[in-house]
Design an enzyme around this catalytic site. Structure first.
Site, PDB file in Angstrom:
ATOM      1  N   CYS A   2      38.147  42.161  35.863  1.00 20.10           N
ATOM      2  CA  CYS A   2      37.495  42.381  34.589  1.00 20.10           C
ATOM      3  C   CYS A   2      38.059  43.673  34.002  1.00 20.10           C
ATOM      4  O   CYS A   2      38.654  44.478  34.712  1.00 20.10           O
ATOM      5  CB  CYS A   2      36.003  42.523  34.792  1.00 20.10           C
ATOM      6  SG  CYS A   2      35.318  41.202  35.782  1.00 20.10           S
ATOM      7  N   ARG A  27      43.184  41.188  31.472  1.00 20.37           N
ATOM      8  CA  ARG A  27      42.619  41.325  32.817  1.00 20.37           C
ATOM      9  C   ARG A  27      41.641  40.209  33.140  1.00 20.37           C
ATOM     10  O   ARG A  27      41.452  39.859  34.288  1.00 20.37           O
ATOM     11  CB  ARG A  27      41.900  42.676  32.945  1.00 20.37           C
ATOM     12  CG  ARG A  27      42.821  43.841  33.142  1.00 20.37           C
ATOM     13  CD  ARG A  27      42.027  45.074  33.451  1.00 20.37           C
ATOM     14  NE  ARG A  27      41.399  45.011  34.747  1.00 20.37           N
ATOM     15  CZ  ARG A  27      41.867  45.584  35.845  1.00 20.37           C
ATOM     16  NH1 ARG A  27      42.964  46.270  35.799  1.00 20.37           N
ATOM     17  NH2 ARG A  27      41.233  45.473  36.979  1.00 20.37           N
ATOM     18  N   TRP A  75      35.976  38.248  34.022  1.00 12.61           N
ATOM     19  CA  TRP A  75      36.591  37.112  34.718  1.00 12.61           C
ATOM     20  C   TRP A  75      35.558  36.709  35.751  1.00 12.61           C
ATOM     21  O   TRP A  75      35.351  37.416  36.739  1.00 12.61           O
ATOM     22  CB  TRP A  75      37.909  37.548  35.363  1.00 12.61           C
ATOM     23  CG  TRP A  75      38.664  36.425  35.986  1.00 12.61           C
ATOM     24  CD1 TRP A  75      39.586  35.616  35.380  1.00 12.61           C
ATOM     25  CD2 TRP A  75      38.589  35.976  37.349  1.00 12.61           C
ATOM     26  NE1 TRP A  75      40.075  34.697  36.272  1.00 12.61           N
ATOM     27  CE2 TRP A  75      39.478  34.892  37.487  1.00 12.61           C
ATOM     28  CE3 TRP A  75      37.848  36.371  38.464  1.00 12.61           C
ATOM     29  CZ2 TRP A  75      39.661  34.206  38.688  1.00 12.61           C
ATOM     30  CZ3 TRP A  75      38.030  35.687  39.660  1.00 12.61           C
ATOM     31  CH2 TRP A  75      38.929  34.616  39.770  1.00 12.61           C
ATOM     32  N   ASN A 101      33.394  45.909  37.681  1.00 20.13           N
ATOM     33  CA  ASN A 101      34.579  45.160  38.105  1.00 20.13           C
ATOM     34  C   ASN A 101      34.560  45.154  39.623  1.00 20.13           C
ATOM     35  O   ASN A 101      34.398  46.201  40.241  1.00 20.13           O
ATOM     36  CB  ASN A 101      35.833  45.866  37.571  1.00 20.13           C
ATOM     37  CG  ASN A 101      37.108  45.131  37.951  1.00 20.13           C
ATOM     38  OD1 ASN A 101      37.058  44.001  38.429  1.00 20.13           O
ATOM     39  ND2 ASN A 101      38.244  45.784  37.725  1.00 20.13           N
ATOM     40  N   GLY A 102      34.720  43.974  40.231  1.00 24.30           N
ATOM     41  CA  GLY A 102      34.701  43.887  41.698  1.00 24.30           C
ATOM     42  C   GLY A 102      33.665  42.878  42.139  1.00 24.30           C
ATOM     43  O   GLY A 102      33.203  42.051  41.345  1.00 24.30           O
ATOM     44  N   GLU A 481      58.651  30.131  43.469  1.00 22.93           N
ATOM     45  CA  GLU A 481      58.333  30.889  42.257  1.00 22.93           C
ATOM     46  C   GLU A 481      58.473  30.016  41.003  1.00 22.93           C
ATOM     47  O   GLU A 481      57.658  30.080  40.096  1.00 22.93           O
ATOM     48  CB  GLU A 481      59.228  32.134  42.180  1.00 22.93           C
ATOM     49  CG  GLU A 481      59.015  33.000  40.958  1.00 22.93           C
ATOM     50  CD  GLU A 481      57.600  33.580  40.811  1.00 22.93           C
ATOM     51  OE1 GLU A 481      56.780  33.404  41.720  1.00 22.93           O
ATOM     52  OE2 GLU A 481      57.324  34.166  39.751  1.00 22.93           O
ATOM     53  N   LYS A 485      55.393  29.451  38.465  1.00 25.35           N
ATOM     54  CA  LYS A 485      55.514  29.860  37.058  1.00 25.35           C
ATOM     55  C   LYS A 485      55.142  28.702  36.150  1.00 25.35           C
ATOM     56  O   LYS A 485      54.398  28.840  35.208  1.00 25.35           O
ATOM     57  CB  LYS A 485      56.970  30.274  36.830  1.00 25.35           C
ATOM     58  CG  LYS A 485      57.285  31.413  35.984  1.00 25.35           C
ATOM     59  CD  LYS A 485      56.938  32.808  36.358  1.00 25.35           C
ATOM     60  CE  LYS A 485      55.628  33.049  36.937  1.00 25.35           C
ATOM     61  NZ  LYS A 485      55.434  34.275  37.655  1.00 25.35           N
ATOM     62  N   GLU A 488      51.244  27.562  36.483  1.00 23.57           N
ATOM     63  CA  GLU A 488      50.200  28.482  36.030  1.00 23.57           C
ATOM     64  C   GLU A 488      50.107  28.570  34.511  1.00 23.57           C
ATOM     65  O   GLU A 488      49.039  28.789  33.982  1.00 23.57           O
ATOM     66  CB  GLU A 488      50.338  29.871  36.660  1.00 23.57           C
ATOM     67  CG  GLU A 488      51.535  30.658  36.222  1.00 23.57           C
ATOM     68  CD  GLU A 488      51.633  32.022  36.902  1.00 23.57           C
ATOM     69  OE1 GLU A 488      50.605  32.623  37.200  1.00 23.57           O
ATOM     70  OE2 GLU A 488      52.771  32.486  37.123  1.00 23.57           O
ATOM     71  N   HIS A 504      59.373  14.351  55.198  1.00 17.14           N
ATOM     72  CA  HIS A 504      58.369  14.300  56.272  1.00 17.14           C
ATOM     73  C   HIS A 504      56.979  14.026  55.702  1.00 17.14           C
ATOM     74  O   HIS A 504      55.979  14.396  56.307  1.00 17.14           O
ATOM     75  CB  HIS A 504      58.399  15.598  57.081  1.00 17.14           C
ATOM     76  CG  HIS A 504      59.708  15.787  57.788  1.00 17.14           C
ATOM     77  ND1 HIS A 504      60.040  15.060  58.916  1.00 17.14           N
ATOM     78  CD2 HIS A 504      60.784  16.554  57.508  1.00 17.14           C
ATOM     79  CE1 HIS A 504      61.258  15.398  59.298  1.00 17.14           C
ATOM     80  NE2 HIS A 504      61.736  16.295  58.457  1.00 17.14           N
ATOM     81  N   LYS A 603      45.093  39.141  35.312  1.00 23.64           N
ATOM     82  CA  LYS A 603      46.321  39.850  35.657  1.00 23.64           C
ATOM     83  C   LYS A 603      46.202  40.610  36.971  1.00 23.64           C
ATOM     84  O   LYS A 603      47.134  40.670  37.747  1.00 23.64           O
ATOM     85  CB  LYS A 603      46.673  40.806  34.514  1.00 23.64           C
ATOM     86  CG  LYS A 603      47.980  41.558  34.698  1.00 23.64           C
ATOM     87  CD  LYS A 603      49.161  40.628  34.593  1.00 23.64           C
ATOM     88  CE  LYS A 603      50.499  41.322  34.845  1.00 23.64           C
ATOM     89  NZ  LYS A 603      51.535  40.336  35.165  1.00 23.64           N
TER      90      LYS A 603
HETATM   91  C1  F6R Z   1      51.910  34.890  39.081  1.00 23.77           C
HETATM   92  C2  F6R Z   1      51.325  36.192  39.320  1.00 23.77           C
HETATM   93  C3  F6R Z   1      50.478  36.370  40.523  1.00 23.77           C
HETATM   94  C4  F6R Z   1      50.690  37.773  41.116  1.00 23.77           C
HETATM   95  C5  F6R Z   1      49.684  38.005  42.253  1.00 23.77           C
HETATM   96  C6  F6R Z   1      49.872  39.366  42.896  1.00 23.77           C
HETATM   97  O1  F6R Z   1      52.684  34.883  37.931  1.00 23.77           O
HETATM   98  O2  F6R Z   1      51.497  37.095  38.544  1.00 23.77           O
HETATM   99  O3  F6R Z   1      50.708  35.384  41.468  1.00 23.77           O
HETATM  100  O4  F6R Z   1      51.991  37.880  41.573  1.00 23.77           O
HETATM  101  O5  F6R Z   1      48.381  37.909  41.755  1.00 23.77           O
HETATM  102  O6  F6R Z   1      49.663  40.383  41.975  1.00 23.77           O
HETATM  103  P1  F6R Z   1      50.205  41.850  42.221  1.00 23.77           P
HETATM  104  O7  F6R Z   1      51.689  41.784  42.218  1.00 23.77           O
HETATM  105  O8  F6R Z   1      49.640  42.664  41.110  1.00 23.77           O
HETATM  106  O9  F6R Z   1      49.674  42.270  43.568  1.00 23.77           O
END
Ligand code: F6R
Length: 608
Positions: A2, A27, A75, A101-102, A481, A485, A488, A504, A603
């Site tokens: 949040c 966030r 969030w 937040n938390g 990755e 990408k 998401e 398999h 984020k």
């Molecule tokens: C995907 C993405 C997430 C972060 C993950 C770790 O695009 O951004 O999978 O990589 O939440 O976040 P950090 O790097 O901030 O620890």
């Protein structure tokens, strides 16, 4: 996850809080709210949905008077995103308001405790327990009430608190969730993230674990858990405020993709001095690396995908065993850590709770710790013995791109450095490898200049329902990755598989028209990949391959190709990620998705 903001000063607080929240919307963004003290009463406005709904409801804050306030974008963790569950929460008596937040982990227990003492609860949130508890502990001294309540909480929290009877002070306290204080002239602020403050001040105080701040318009006092006042030194941040703007791009994600050449240059250049790698490690010595018995890499999401590539780099250059562990699993797997183990945590935000706790777990078991982090001064950076910063700058789009590339560049340098410490990589090999990584930004620039070809491919496939990404060795790590990408931000179901593993079980999902993105950049296994492409094509799949210019055999086998410039094996992942990011971006664009703020995501993931 949040976003938290707070203001005290001579200006009208509400418009200012809403502006600051806009900078934090990335966030978390399922609801938002503000609370102000005005004429002896606490006033709250909250709204489900994007911040815009709250702005409309309050006339951009104009309809809410008051010169002190707190704000929040949520969030949801406990309780669905609706008006009631949004923050700020008010205590039953209406005397205390709070943003959080938390996660308060013992909230059930505290709920029972407070219920027995006559409190009832209006929301499904864990947060409401904290505000009621402060109300319960309040007998005229807000600082005492907050301290007493905080000592009863377990879990993670950053809290901004207002007391109706004290319109001249804002309180803030944190544990395991970030919170900073912004210092202004005749006004002060709190925020979960620095970007919310940049329009007002660049002088900040970072709160340490359990520190409690009493913030007035003309001063800030910080106390430790036991009430002793702390002498804190302000820090000046020279972040570029423009980094929080789109700068003409349609989305932050596209802007950040385009920034990658500069980011890699900024990250690599200061680490190469007269042909030597200088990572600025202050505590971990070459001797420690020489004597290491194993390496753990702990991270989440995309950062863990970087970890998979780093594992292949490090094992090759050091011949040490490397385990890449999802941070959320590492904590609870009784890891085989000794005092000779080195643990590397990778995190863009530096605040991911699972990564932080994994790092602490490794440290508690005697491991040496290094973190690769983007946000300077973040909790993970502070918790590790040594930190190597990625100079990616502020990353706003929820889907990481430039931080991923910067992490990859640091891992490349770190593995070379460790290989040298262990006497496996020679000076000549290092020199050659450094030349290769320094040539990367220009190669990526050329790739980015040709993004229309990827846009065209995206237009062919954006209607797909299922997409598989396959690869071997480094290409498998890239497939992980590429798949994340895409899913998401475009919401297309997608899975990544080691190409040899598909048969398999998962190959049963391939049917006529299924799209398979086949990464064929890793030269030693290219022939095997071509066989795997044939296997899926024989079952009707359409294959989009990624390979180096000139690989005609791949072109002949696949339906379409994304071409990469020719490059040495170990820098190829940094090139292969570019079309994967662009493909995800353009597919999501064509599908009309909210690219910078994909649904259900945040984020910075500061809960378990
Ligand atoms: C995907 C993405 C997430 C972060 C993950 C770790 O695009 O951004 O999978 O990589 O939440 O976040 P950090 O790097 O901030 O620890």
């Amino acid at each position: 996850m949040c976003g938290i903001v707070g203001y005290i000063g001579d200006k009208q607080a509400a418009p200012l809080l809403l502006e600051a929240l806009k900078k934090l919307e990335y966030r978390g963004y399922d609801s938002s709210g503000i609370a102000l003290v005005h004429e002896g009463a606490l006033k709250v406005a909250k709204a489900q949905g994007r911040l815009q709904v709250l702005c409309e409801r309050t006339g951009d804050g104009g309809s809410m008077p008051g010169r002190i306030g707190i704000g929040h974008t949520r969030w949801a963790t406990h309780g669905e995103p609706n008006d009631t569950n949004s923050h700020p929460h008010l205590s039953q008596s209406g005397r205390v308001a709070l943003v959080h937040n938390g996660i308060i982990e013992n909230y059930m227990e505290l709920r029972e405790f407070l219920t027995k003492r006559g409190y009832s609860f209006a929301t499904d949130t864990d947060t409401e327990i904290a505000v009621q508890l402060m109300d319960y502990c309040y007998h005229g001294d807000p600082v005492h009430a907050v301290r007493e309540a905080v000592n009863m909480l377990t879990g993670s929290f950053a809290l901004g608190i207002l007391f109706q009877d004290f319109p001249d002070q804002l309180l803030a306290v944190r544990k395991d969730s970030p919170l900073v204080i912004g210092l202004g002239e005749g006004e002060n602020f709190i925020a979960s993230d620095i970007p919310a403050l940049l329009a007002h001040t660049r002088d900040i105080l970072r709160l340490s674990e359990y520190e409690l701040a009493v913030i007035r318009k003309d001063g800030v006092a910080v106390f430790d858990r036991y009430g002793t006042q702390q002498a804190k030194q302000p820090e000046h941040v020279d972040w570029d405020a423009g980094a929080a703007e789109k700068g003409g791009y349609a989305h932050f994600m596209l802007k950040e993709i385009m920034e990658q050449p500069a980011v890699i240059r900024d990250t690599v250049r200061p680490r190469i001095k007269e042909g030597r790698i200088e990572l600025g490690l202050l505590h971990i010595t070459p001797e420690d690396i020489k004597n290491a018995d194993r390496i753990y890499i702990v991270a989440c999401g995309s950062a863990a995908h970087v970890g998979h590539i780093a594992r292949l780099y490090i094992e090759r250059m050091t011949r040490l065993p490397v385990c890449v562990e999802l941070a959320s699993e590492f904590r609870y797997c009784n890891p085989l850590v000794t005092s000779r183990t080195l643990t590397i945590a990778i995190s863009q935000s530096g605040e991911t709770l699972d990564t932080l706790f994994a790092l602490r777990e490794a440290k508690a078991r005697g491991s040496k710790t290094i973190s690769i982090v983007n946000v300077v001064g973040s909790t993970i950076a502070a918790a590790s013995e040594d930190v190597i910063y990625t100079w990616a700058g502020l990353e706003i789009a929820v889907a990481t791109t430039k931080a991923y590339s910067a992490q990859l560049a640091v891992c490349y340098l770190l593995s070379l450095y460790m290989g040298q410490c262990r006497g496996i990589v020679s000076a000549a090999e290092t020199a050659e490898a450094l030349e290769q990584i320094q040539a990367l930004p220009a190669q990526i620039e050329r790739q980015l200049a040709e993004s229309q070809s990827i846009q065209y491919l995206a237009s062919l496939y954006f209607g797909c329902k299922d997409i598989f990404f396959i690869g071997r060795n480094l290409d498998y790590a890239m497939a992980l990755e590429g798949s994340l990408k895409l899913k998401e931000i475009s919401y297309i179901h997608s899975e990544a598989y080691a190409a040899g593993e598909l048969k398999h079980g998962t190959i049963s999902l391939i049917e006529p028209g299924t799209l398979v993105v086949a990464l064929c950049t890793y030269a030693p296994l290219r022939d095997k990949m071509i066989s795997n492409i044939r296997e899926v094509k024989a079952r009707g799949a359409t294959v989009l391959a990624i390979t180096e210019e000139g690989m005609e055999q791949v072109q002949e086998t696949a339906d379409h190709v994304m071409w990469l410039p020719k490059a040495p094996e170990l820098v190829t992942p940094s090139l292969a990620i570019i079309p994967l990011q662009l493909f995800a971006y353009y597919v999501a664009l064509l599908k009309g998705c909210d690219i910078d703020k994909p649904r259900n995501l945040a984020k910075s993931v500061t809960v378990e």
